[in-house]
Motif scaffolding. Structure first.
Motif, PDB file in Angstrom:
ATOM      1  N   LYS A   1       0.864  -1.183   0.000  1.00 13.18           N
ATOM      2  CA  LYS A   1       0.000   0.000   0.000  1.00 13.18           C
ATOM      3  C   LYS A   1       0.895   1.226   0.000  1.00 13.18           C
TER       4      LYS A   1
ATOM      5  N   ARG B   1       2.627  -2.702   4.350  1.00 13.74           N
ATOM      6  CA  ARG B   1       2.080  -2.036   5.535  1.00 13.74           C
ATOM      7  C   ARG B   1       1.123  -2.953   6.300  1.00 13.74           C
ATOM      8  N   TRP B   2       1.050  -2.713   7.608  1.00 14.23           N
ATOM      9  CA  TRP B   2       0.100  -3.397   8.478  1.00 14.23           C
ATOM     10  C   TRP B   2      -1.217  -2.616   8.488  1.00 14.23           C
ATOM     11  N   ASN B   3      -2.327  -3.338   8.514  1.00 12.24           N
ATOM     12  CA  ASN B   3      -3.642  -2.711   8.663  1.00 12.24           C
ATOM     13  C   ASN B   3      -3.941  -2.598  10.156  1.00 12.24           C
TER      14      ASN B   3
ATOM     15  N   ASP C   1      -5.823  -0.553  11.850  1.00 15.31           N
ATOM     16  CA  ASP C   1      -7.236  -0.351  12.224  1.00 15.31           C
ATOM     17  C   ASP C   1      -7.961  -1.691  12.304  1.00 15.31           C
ATOM     18  N   HIS C   2      -7.608  -2.606  11.425  1.00 19.48           N
ATOM     19  CA  HIS C   2      -8.204  -3.949  11.454  1.00 19.48           C
ATOM     20  C   HIS C   2      -7.891  -4.642  12.778  1.00 19.48           C
TER      21      HIS C   2
ATOM     22  N   ASP D   1      -0.654   4.088   7.696  1.00 23.13           N
ATOM     23  CA  ASP D   1      -0.513   2.748   8.264  1.00 23.13           C
ATOM     24  C   ASP D   1       0.968   2.420   8.417  1.00 23.13           C
TER      25      ASP D   1
END
Length: 493
Positions: A42, A47-49, A51-52, A95
């Protein structure tokens, strides 16, 4: 009524909420919610999500509320080194980038051209990994850093979102390679090299600090229990070591998960020349301890192989298939950089064997035995080095985490290293997370009593070395490694 403790334990591939309670003088664990994790490309980076992950925590807390539980204490642990940049408005700028992103591939060489590695190691006692936070910040976008009010490690950021309170917990902060061993603070000289100011980090706190209650706005959005967040040992390895039973006089630990972290718990750091030469690290632990350890690629290799077989097999099935093959048919440096994030792990393992003129594993069972054999060899080799650095023999190895369930690998490691192996608990990270919460709540006196509780609560399996089982194999492996290009993680220059 028993206190309800929730461990939020998030690794590179998955996360879960574990509920812990003290019942009849034993710690009882129950998995409440499990969810996936992973990075994706991304904005030109892996990148880590984040918010998930936060949403999944609330989903898990809702499940706990549905069980009729109205009050809980909660601790968060995750992987290390990655961070979130938070702007002046209190929101993340983007992110977080994964440590496996390739932006830092040349960062160690570039930064250490100005600052000698020996100088950095003397200050921090931390091993040289190109994804350490120091090198990530060195490669960070300067415009983003200029807009950054606070830099928060992943678990600290999650705690901040939940409570509105920002801290930097020391077990995770030490992995940045920016904490000064003597001063106990972020090192001014190193921060200058990466254009970061000390005030951009929230205040440093020790594991066991009460962070605060989950904010009212989250109770409006989710039907969750009243939740007090405790800042535990937020680096998952730190929690895993706290969740280790510590059996034996001169015991070592092996936290066996995505990464394998092998070392010893010390009361004082060991950052002398021998430790520097072998690239051992002194990560800060809870309650005044240090995790003196070596990073080993670990079950990441198995996870990738399993995925490349379309997740057709469970890990237990893969271990059973491996057991059908003869061990040590090829020698592999599992810590070579090429295995860090290849396009195809199976193909990379096979190419390595071809390039070194060895037997090429072809079938599922052959590939898995090659992995388990060489992880065991690497563990045994590092135990020998650890004993030499600490100047005393290692008599027991306490294996915790998912790898503690692989009896085949446990027995091979015991035989090769000639040590007694104690395996379990597999949920050591969640256990250590909860033990810190229990100490903070005065339900457990201290870590010594915590480890007694662990021994009483979980089935710890013992593997005794079978004398003469694999004569000469470890020595041959060591000779093989010495002829290869120096392993990536050992290269300190």
């Amino acid at each position: 009524m028993a206190t309800n403790y929730v461990a939020v334990d998030i690794g590179a591939s998955s996360g879960r909420l574990m509920l812990g309670q003290l019942k009849e003088d034993k710690l009882k664990l129950q998995e409440i919610h499990r969810f996936t994790n992973g990075f994706a490309k991304k904005e030109q980076h892996d990148r880590w999500n984040i918010d998930h992950l936060i949403k999944e925590i609330f989903i898990g807390l809702e499940k706990i509320k549905q069980m009729g539980i109205d009050n809980v204490k909660l601790g968060i642990d995750t992987w290390a080194v990655d961070y979130v940049l938070v702007g002046m408005d209190g929101k993340k700028i983007h992110d977080p980038i994964s440590y496996r992103d390739h932006r830092t591939d040349t960062a160690v060489a570039e930064l250490t051209s100005a600052l000698p590695k020996s100088y950095i190691y003397e200050k921090t006692g931390i091993q040289f990994l190109d994804f350490n936070t120091l090198y990530q910040l060195y490669k960070e976008d300067r415009d983003c850093l200029a807009k950054t009010d606070k830099i928060m490690m992943i678990p600290d950021y999650i705690g901040y979102v939940l409570t509105g309170n920002a801290v930097t917990e020391v077990t995770n902060a030490s992995t940045t390679q920016m904490l000064n061993l003597r001063e106990g603070l972020f090192d001014q000289d190193l921060l200058k090299e990466v254009n970061v100011k000390p005030e951009q980090f929230p205040r440093l706190v020790e594991a066991g600090t009460v962070l605060g209650n989950v904010r009212y706005k989250w109770h409006v959005q989710y039907d969750i229990p009243n939740t007090e967040v405790v800042t535990v040992a937020t680096h998952d390895t730190a929690s895993a070591v706290l969740g280790t039973p510590g059996v034996g006089k001169n015991w070592a630990f092996l936290s066996s998960g995505t990464w394998s972290l092998l070392g010893a718990e010390l009361n004082t750091p060991e950052n002398g020349q021998a430790a520097f030469a072998e690239n051992y690290t002194n990560e800060w632990g809870a309650y005044g301890t240090y995790r003196f350890l070596k990073n080993i690629m670990g079950l990441w290799i198995c996870q990738r192989v399993r995925h490349e077989y379309n997740d057709k097999y469970s890990f237990a099935e893969l271990a059973a298939l491996a057991a059908k093959e003869a061990p040590f048919q090829q020698f592999i440096d599992v810590n070579a950089k090429r295995f860090e994030n290849p396009d195809n792990m199976i193909a990379e393992l096979q190419a390595y064997c071809r390039e070194t003129n060895q037997v090429v594993p072809e079938t599922v069972s052959q590939v898995m035995m090659a992995i388990y054999s060489n992880l065991s060899l690497f563990y045994a080799n590092e135990l020998s080095k650890l004993s030499q650095i600490l100047k005393h023999p290692i008599d027991t190895l306490n294996i915790v985490g998912g790898g503690s369930n692989v009896a085949l690998m446990n027995q091979m490691t015991s035989n090769l290293a000639d040590v007694t192996v104690y395996a379990g608990p597999s949920e050591a990270t969640a256990v250590g997370n909860i033990i810190v919460q229990m100490i903070t709540s005065h339900e457990v006196k201290d870590i010594q009593h915590g480890r007694q509780l662990i021994k009483a609560s979980f089935n710890i399996k013992q593997f005794t070395a079978e004398a003469g089982k694999y004569p000469g194999v470890l020595a041959n492996y060591q000779a093989f490694l010495s002829k290869q290009k120096q392993p990536y993680f050992n290269s300190v220059g």
